[in-house]
Design an enzyme around this catalytic site. Structure first.
Site, short mmCIF file in Angstrom:
data_model
loop_
_atom_site.label_atom_id
_atom_site.label_comp_id
_atom_site.label_asym_id
_atom_site.label_seq_id
_atom_site.Cartn_x
_atom_site.Cartn_y
_atom_site.Cartn_z
N GLU A 116 -21.49 35.13 3.33
CA GLU A 116 -21.50 36.33 3.99
C GLU A 116 -20.84 35.95 5.24
O GLU A 116 -20.05 36.78 5.66
CB GLU A 116 -22.95 36.68 4.50
CG GLU A 116 -24.03 37.04 3.33
CD GLU A 116 -23.40 38.29 2.75
OE1 GLU A 116 -22.63 38.95 3.21
OE2 GLU A 116 -23.65 38.71 1.56
N TYR A 154 -25.67 42.51 10.56
CA TYR A 154 -25.31 42.64 8.96
C TYR A 154 -25.65 41.41 8.30
O TYR A 154 -26.50 41.48 7.38
CB TYR A 154 -23.83 43.11 8.80
CG TYR A 154 -23.50 42.77 7.27
CD1 TYR A 154 -23.78 43.51 6.23
CD2 TYR A 154 -22.63 41.40 7.13
CE1 TYR A 154 -23.55 43.31 4.96
CE2 TYR A 154 -22.48 41.11 5.69
CZ TYR A 154 -22.95 41.80 4.71
OH TYR A 154 -22.61 41.63 3.22
N ASP A 196 -23.00 47.34 5.68
CA ASP A 196 -21.53 47.17 5.98
C ASP A 196 -20.45 48.07 5.96
O ASP A 196 -21.03 49.20 5.84
CB ASP A 196 -21.20 45.90 4.78
CG ASP A 196 -20.77 46.45 3.71
OD1 ASP A 196 -21.12 47.40 3.23
OD2 ASP A 196 -20.19 45.90 2.50
N CYS A 209 -16.05 53.92 -4.23
CA CYS A 209 -15.83 54.97 -2.84
C CYS A 209 -15.06 54.19 -1.85
O CYS A 209 -15.60 54.03 -1.00
CB CYS A 209 -17.19 55.31 -2.55
SG CYS A 209 -17.41 56.39 -1.39
N CYS A 266 -13.38 59.26 -7.37
CA CYS A 266 -14.36 60.05 -7.50
C CYS A 266 -14.65 60.47 -9.07
O CYS A 266 -15.70 60.70 -9.59
CB CYS A 266 -14.23 61.49 -6.68
SG CYS A 266 -13.89 61.35 -5.07
N CYS A 303 -17.20 58.16 -10.13
CA CYS A 303 -18.44 57.75 -9.26
C CYS A 303 -19.61 58.33 -9.97
O CYS A 303 -19.65 59.45 -10.64
CB CYS A 303 -18.17 58.64 -8.13
SG CYS A 303 -19.57 58.21 -6.83
N CYS A 306 -22.65 64.16 -4.36
CA CYS A 306 -21.82 63.76 -2.94
C CYS A 306 -21.71 64.90 -2.28
O CYS A 306 -20.88 65.84 -2.53
CB CYS A 306 -20.38 63.02 -3.59
SG CYS A 306 -19.59 62.41 -2.06
#
Length: 309
Positions: A55, A138, A156, A211, A218, A221, A227
């Site tokens: 991370e 985060y 994030d 995305c 798209c 997706c 959406c």
DNA sequence: AAGGCGGGGCT
DNA sequence: AGCCCAGCCTT
């Protein structure tokens, strides 16, 4: 969090009537179970320390560049105690060109704090995690979810974008993280541990692979029909005029980077003249070296410079 | 809320 | 030549 665990946690749609975000979570969760990348910090044999290291490395550095560095790092310093005992110069050299070397410094401080105050074990709970150097909102949430399998609202840049589009109906989130976004993220996140962990990983992955900021796919997706942004006809970015990427050429950041690169490549102390040769503007160079010393990234010994022990 | 802080790869 | 990337910290 690869296939089997994700599929086992696949939720039902029974709660749809009460929870307007259930369909979104379900679709993204199913998609993740089928297409998640096989990253080493997601492997079954991962450790909380490995998750924390990943991370920190991933703070502003893309996955493709982190993966080899993470493997080498974990082989060399598999536990917090190993990194705590290392030479800082070795740590900074291993960090290499990941960028923002203060992160490496803080990660070692983090290891030392974990050894000194937490018996060498990555602590539980976002409050204790946030007390560690270099761990912000985060990272504390991500470690709680991915290392400890406890509920956290993990937001994030990917999740911000997914929520801005799917829920908010806009192209991109505002330049800075707002209280309204935090509230939306908390409302969308499942309340149970397993569900929240799955949603965190799946929503981040969707933002990273489908995305995306530049050219969203798209057509591929899993939530294209739900959406809000797509249904509105994919309107443009309302904040475009206010986004200004920081310049790079000629900045202190570039000069600091050159100094650090020169010191990383040298086996020992480097002559002042050699350091000064990395940049033409002597005043700017002096200012940058001074700031690196102030940050603890560089030490001055006589007229020479070196990475700290 | 804004700005500093690396570096590389893609459009 | 921008733009973007699993952010954090200080002011």
């Amino acid at each position: 969090m690869t296939g089997p665990a994700a599929r086992a946690a696949r939720p039902t749609t029974a709660a749809t009537a009460r929870d307007p975000h259930a369909d979104l979570r379900d679709a993204v969760g199913r998609w993740f179970g089928d297409t998640a990348r096989d990253l080493p910090w997601r492997a079954p044999d991962r450790t909380p320390w490995g998750v924390l290291v990943s991370e920190v490395m991933l703070q502003q550095t893309p996955v493709v560049r982190v993966e080899p560095a993470w493997r080498a790092w974990m082989e060399r310093w598999p536990e917090p105690a190993d990194l705590a005992a290392a030479s800082t110069a070795d740590v900074l050299r291993a960090w290499g060109r990941l960028g923002y070397p203060r992160r490496a410094l803080r990660l070692q401080e983090c290891a030392r704090t974990i050894v000194a105050r937490h018996d060498g074990v990555v602590p539980l709970g976002e409050e204790a995690l946030r007390a560690l150097p270099g761990v912000g909102e985060y990272t504390a949430a991500a470690v709680t979810a991915f290392a400890h399998a406890q509920r956290a609202v993990v937001v994030d840049t990917n999740v911000r974008r997914v929520l801005a589009r799917a829920v908010g109906g806009v192209a991109l989130p505002a330049p800075s993280y707002t209280a309204a976004e935090r509230a939306t993220a908390a409302a969308v996140a499942p309340t149970d541990d397993a569900g929240a962990v799955l949603w965190a990983a799946a929503s981040m992955e969707l933002g990273a692979l489908v995305c995306t900021a530049r050219s969203p796919r798209c057509g591929a997706c899993p939530v294209r029909d739900a959406c809000a942004w797509r249904r509105a006809g994919r309107p443009g970015d309302e904040h475009a005029a206010r986004r200004r990427t920081q310049a790079w050429a000629g900045t202190d950041r570039q000069v600091r980077g050159r100094v650090m690169a020169a010191l990383r490549e040298a086996p020992g102390p480097v002559a002042g003249d050699t350091v000064r040769a990395v940049w033409h503007d002597a005043a700017q160079l002096d200012r940058c070296v001074a700031s690196l010393v102030e940050d603890g990234l560089v030490e001055q010994v006589g007229g020479r410079y070196r990475l700290p022990d």
